[in-house]
Motif scaffolding. Structure first.
Motif, PDB file in Angstrom:
ATOM      1  N   LEU A 212       0.828  -1.207   0.000  1.00 42.96           N
ATOM      2  CA  LEU A 212       0.000   0.000   0.000  1.00 42.96           C
ATOM      3  C   LEU A 212       0.864   1.259   0.000  1.00 42.96           C
ATOM      4  O   LEU A 212       0.605   2.199  -0.763  1.00 42.96           O
ATOM      5  CB  LEU A 212      -0.940  -0.020   1.204  1.00 42.96           C
ATOM      6  CG  LEU A 212      -2.033   1.019   1.239  1.00 42.96           C
ATOM      7  CD1 LEU A 212      -2.947   0.917   0.020  1.00 42.96           C
ATOM      8  CD2 LEU A 212      -2.848   0.854   2.519  1.00 42.96           C
ATOM      9  N   VAL A 213       1.913   1.273   0.821  1.00 47.68           N
ATOM     10  CA  VAL A 213       2.823   2.425   0.844  1.00 47.68           C
ATOM     11  C   VAL A 213       3.480   2.599  -0.526  1.00 47.68           C
ATOM     12  O   VAL A 213       3.554   3.708  -1.060  1.00 47.68           O
ATOM     13  CB  VAL A 213       3.889   2.280   1.955  1.00 47.68           C
ATOM     14  CG1 VAL A 213       4.987   3.336   1.808  1.00 47.68           C
ATOM     15  CG2 VAL A 213       3.243   2.371   3.332  1.00 47.68           C
ATOM     16  N   ALA A 214       3.933   1.493  -1.126  1.00 50.74           N
ATOM     17  CA  ALA A 214       4.573   1.581  -2.441  1.00 50.74           C
ATOM     18  C   ALA A 214       3.603   2.123  -3.485  1.00 50.74           C
ATOM     19  O   ALA A 214       3.986   2.915  -4.347  1.00 50.74           O
ATOM     20  CB  ALA A 214       5.103   0.205  -2.862  1.00 50.74           C
ATOM     21  N   MET A 215       2.343   1.707  -3.403  1.00 43.79           N
ATOM     22  CA  MET A 215       1.334   2.187  -4.364  1.00 43.79           C
ATOM     23  C   MET A 215       1.084   3.679  -4.225  1.00 43.79           C
ATOM     24  O   MET A 215       0.873   4.369  -5.219  1.00 43.79           O
ATOM     25  CB  MET A 215       0.006   1.460  -4.142  1.00 43.79           C
ATOM     26  CG  MET A 215      -0.048   0.069  -4.684  1.00 43.79           C
ATOM     27  SD  MET A 215      -1.696  -0.592  -4.419  1.00 43.79           S
ATOM     28  CE  MET A 215      -1.341  -1.916  -3.292  1.00 43.79           C
ATOM     29  N   LEU A 216       1.088   4.160  -2.992  1.00 39.35           N
ATOM     30  CA  LEU A 216       0.717   5.556  -2.744  1.00 39.35           C
ATOM     31  C   LEU A 216       1.898   6.521  -2.796  1.00 39.35           C
ATOM     32  O   LEU A 216       1.698   7.725  -2.931  1.00 39.35           O
ATOM     33  CB  LEU A 216       0.015   5.662  -1.386  1.00 39.35           C
ATOM     34  CG  LEU A 216      -1.300   4.889  -1.264  1.00 39.35           C
ATOM     35  CD1 LEU A 216      -1.834   4.960   0.161  1.00 39.35           C
ATOM     36  CD2 LEU A 216      -2.326   5.393  -2.264  1.00 39.35           C
ATOM     37  N   ALA A 217       3.110   6.002  -2.692  1.00 40.42           N
ATOM     38  CA  ALA A 217       4.299   6.858  -2.686  1.00 40.42           C
ATOM     39  C   ALA A 217       4.659   7.279  -4.109  1.00 40.42           C
ATOM     40  O   ALA A 217       4.280   6.643  -5.085  1.00 40.42           O
ATOM     41  CB  ALA A 217       5.464   6.111  -2.045  1.00 40.42           C
ATOM     42  N   ARG A 218       5.422   8.380  -4.189  1.00 39.96           N
ATOM     43  CA  ARG A 218       5.905   8.863  -5.484  1.00 39.96           C
ATOM     44  C   ARG A 218       6.797   7.797  -6.111  1.00 39.96           C
ATOM     45  O   ARG A 218       7.746   7.324  -5.495  1.00 39.96           O
ATOM     46  CB  ARG A 218       6.683  10.165  -5.300  1.00 39.96           C
ATOM     47  CG  ARG A 218       7.177  10.774  -6.608  1.00 39.96           C
ATOM     48  CD  ARG A 218       7.930  12.082  -6.381  1.00 39.96           C
ATOM     49  NE  ARG A 218       9.027  11.977  -5.446  1.00 39.96           N
ATOM     50  CZ  ARG A 218      10.257  11.536  -5.770  1.00 39.96           C
ATOM     51  NH1 ARG A 218      10.527  11.173  -6.989  1.00 39.96           N
ATOM     52  NH2 ARG A 218      11.205  11.491  -4.850  1.00 39.96           N
ATOM     53  N   LYS A 219       6.485   7.418  -7.323  1.00 44.03           N
ATOM     54  CA  LYS A 219       7.221   6.360  -8.018  1.00 44.03           C
ATOM     55  C   LYS A 219       8.679   6.765  -8.200  1.00 44.03           C
ATOM     56  O   LYS A 219       8.976   7.867  -8.634  1.00 44.03           O
ATOM     57  CB  LYS A 219       6.602   6.049  -9.386  1.00 44.03           C
ATOM     58  CG  LYS A 219       5.125   5.676  -9.317  1.00 44.03           C
ATOM     59  CD  LYS A 219       4.852   4.559  -8.334  1.00 44.03           C
ATOM     60  CE  LYS A 219       3.380   4.318  -8.115  1.00 44.03           C
ATOM     61  NZ  LYS A 219       2.947   4.389  -6.755  1.00 44.03           N
ATOM     62  N   GLY A 220       9.573   5.856  -7.835  1.00 39.90           N
ATOM     63  CA  GLY A 220      11.001   6.112  -7.943  1.00 39.90           C
ATOM     64  C   GLY A 220      11.590   6.801  -6.729  1.00 39.90           C
ATOM     65  O   GLY A 220      12.812   6.886  -6.605  1.00 39.90           O
ATOM     66  N   GLY A 221      10.736   7.292  -5.830  1.00 37.88           N
ATOM     67  CA  GLY A 221      11.222   7.971  -4.629  1.00 37.88           C
ATOM     68  C   GLY A 221      11.674   6.975  -3.565  1.00 37.88           C
ATOM     69  O   GLY A 221      11.471   5.767  -3.676  1.00 37.88           O
ATOM     70  N   ARG A 222      12.301   7.508  -2.526  1.00 37.29           N
ATOM     71  CA  ARG A 222      12.837   6.665  -1.456  1.00 37.29           C
ATOM     72  C   ARG A 222      11.769   5.805  -0.805  1.00 37.29           C
ATOM     73  O   ARG A 222      11.976   4.611  -0.561  1.00 37.29           O
ATOM     74  CB  ARG A 222      13.541   7.538  -0.410  1.00 37.29           C
ATOM     75  CG  ARG A 222      14.359   6.722   0.573  1.00 37.29           C
ATOM     76  CD  ARG A 222      15.110   7.610   1.544  1.00 37.29           C
ATOM     77  NE  ARG A 222      14.290   7.698   2.749  1.00 37.29           N
ATOM     78  CZ  ARG A 222      14.003   8.816   3.395  1.00 37.29           C
ATOM     79  NH1 ARG A 222      14.471   9.956   2.980  1.00 37.29           N
ATOM     80  NH2 ARG A 222      13.246   8.794   4.465  1.00 37.29           N
ATOM     81  N   TRP A 223      10.595   6.389  -0.507  1.00 38.07           N
ATOM     82  CA  TRP A 223       9.521   5.633   0.141  1.00 38.07           C
ATOM     83  C   TRP A 223       9.033   4.501  -0.752  1.00 38.07           C
ATOM     84  O   TRP A 223       8.787   3.388  -0.295  1.00 38.07           O
ATOM     85  CB  TRP A 223       8.350   6.555   0.496  1.00 38.07           C
ATOM     86  CG  TRP A 223       8.566   7.304   1.767  1.00 38.07           C
ATOM     87  CD1 TRP A 223       9.042   8.575   1.891  1.00 38.07           C
ATOM     88  CD2 TRP A 223       8.338   6.821   3.087  1.00 38.07           C
ATOM     89  NE1 TRP A 223       9.114   8.916   3.210  1.00 38.07           N
ATOM     90  CE2 TRP A 223       8.684   7.863   3.966  1.00 38.07           C
ATOM     91  CE3 TRP A 223       7.878   5.630   3.605  1.00 38.07           C
ATOM     92  CZ2 TRP A 223       8.582   7.723   5.355  1.00 38.07           C
ATOM     93  CZ3 TRP A 223       7.772   5.490   4.979  1.00 38.07           C
ATOM     94  CH2 TRP A 223       8.126   6.538   5.843  1.00 38.07           C
ATOM     95  N   HIS A 224       8.879   4.785  -2.040  1.00 34.57           N
ATOM     96  CA  HIS A 224       8.397   3.770  -2.976  1.00 34.57           C
ATOM     97  C   HIS A 224       9.387   2.604  -3.081  1.00 34.57           C
ATOM     98  O   HIS A 224       8.998   1.433  -3.014  1.00 34.57           O
ATOM     99  CB  HIS A 224       8.159   4.385  -4.365  1.00 34.57           C
ATOM    100  CG  HIS A 224       7.748   3.379  -5.391  1.00 34.57           C
ATOM    101  ND1 HIS A 224       6.454   2.910  -5.478  1.00 34.57           N
ATOM    102  CD2 HIS A 224       8.455   2.744  -6.350  1.00 34.57           C
ATOM    103  CE1 HIS A 224       6.388   2.023  -6.466  1.00 34.57           C
ATOM    104  NE2 HIS A 224       7.583   1.909  -7.009  1.00 34.57           N
ATOM    105  N   ILE A 225      10.648   2.935  -3.234  1.00 33.52           N
ATOM    106  CA  ILE A 225      11.674   1.900  -3.392  1.00 33.52           C
ATOM    107  C   ILE A 225      11.789   1.056  -2.115  1.00 33.52           C
ATOM    108  O   ILE A 225      11.816  -0.180  -2.175  1.00 33.52           O
ATOM    109  CB  ILE A 225      13.024   2.526  -3.785  1.00 33.52           C
ATOM    110  CG1 ILE A 225      12.911   3.109  -5.206  1.00 33.52           C
ATOM    111  CG2 ILE A 225      14.153   1.514  -3.682  1.00 33.52           C
ATOM    112  CD1 ILE A 225      14.078   3.993  -5.598  1.00 33.52           C
ATOM    113  N   THR A 226      11.847   1.722  -0.967  1.00 31.27           N
ATOM    114  CA  THR A 226      11.965   0.988   0.302  1.00 31.27           C
ATOM    115  C   THR A 226      10.739   0.122   0.545  1.00 31.27           C
ATOM    116  O   THR A 226      10.859  -1.062   0.889  1.00 31.27           O
ATOM    117  CB  THR A 226      12.165   1.971   1.473  1.00 31.27           C
ATOM    118  OG1 THR A 226      13.357   2.729   1.233  1.00 31.27           O
ATOM    119  CG2 THR A 226      12.273   1.235   2.797  1.00 31.27           C
TER     120      THR A 226
END
Length: 169
Positions: free
Chosen positions: A35-49
């Motif tokens: 869910l975090v990966a889906m909602l985070a900016r793609k390619g950003g630190r949150w998405h990648i982590t």
């Protein structure tokens, strides 16, 4: 025996109980990280982590599922199939990103992994959950995909590269 309120769990011994404990933790981790990966900016630190945590969650989910399926074979073979689909999809989605290929293909594989993971949960637990218990058995198989597929298509369209202008032809 592990007691999860509202969900009947078989008394299959301490190995099953340990696998179930890992399975529940991995499932919750996978759902939240996905869910975090889906909602985070793609390619950003949150998405990648979050994507890496999602990958790890699905791998742990699969490993613990194998233990439980072996103990409860053949009654749970359908869960092994769904777990195999989730694992294959998450690995293909991860491989796609590692090779720098299409965002759309990456999103499709990761969406399939998430939907397969939720489908397995609802097929196994839906008949015992409040509200879900009133639904027909087929709905546990269909609803996760019926909800997840349009969201995945929307995400693919949203992240598709802009069309080329034709310059240089």
């Amino acid at each position: 025996m592990i007691d999860i309120p509202g969900l009947p769990e078989p008394d299959a011994g301490p190995v099953f109980d340990l696998a179930l404990l890992v399975h529940v933790a991995a499932g919750l981790t996978g759902v939240l990280a996905g869910l975090v990966a889906m909602l985070a900016r793609k390619g950003g630190r949150w998405h990648i982590t979050a994507g890496r945590v999602f990958l790890g969650g699905v791998v742990a989910l699969f490993g613990s599922m194998v233990v439980m399926v072996v103990i409860r074979w053949p009654a749970t073979v359908h869960l092994a199939v769904l777990g195999g689909i989730a694992l294959a999809a998450v690995l293909l989605g991860w491989h796609n990103r590692r090779r720098g290929e299409s965002d759309g293909v990456h999103i499709a594989w990761m969406g399939l992994a998430y939907v397969a993971m939720l489908t397995a949960f609802y097929v196994d637990n839906g008949p015992h959950l409040p509200v879900w218990e009133r639904l027909p058995g087929w709905s546990f198989w269909i609803l996760p995909a019926a909800i997840g597929a349009p969201i995945t298509v929307w995400a693919i369209r949203r992240h598709r590269p802009p069309p080329s202008t034709g310059a240089g032809l």
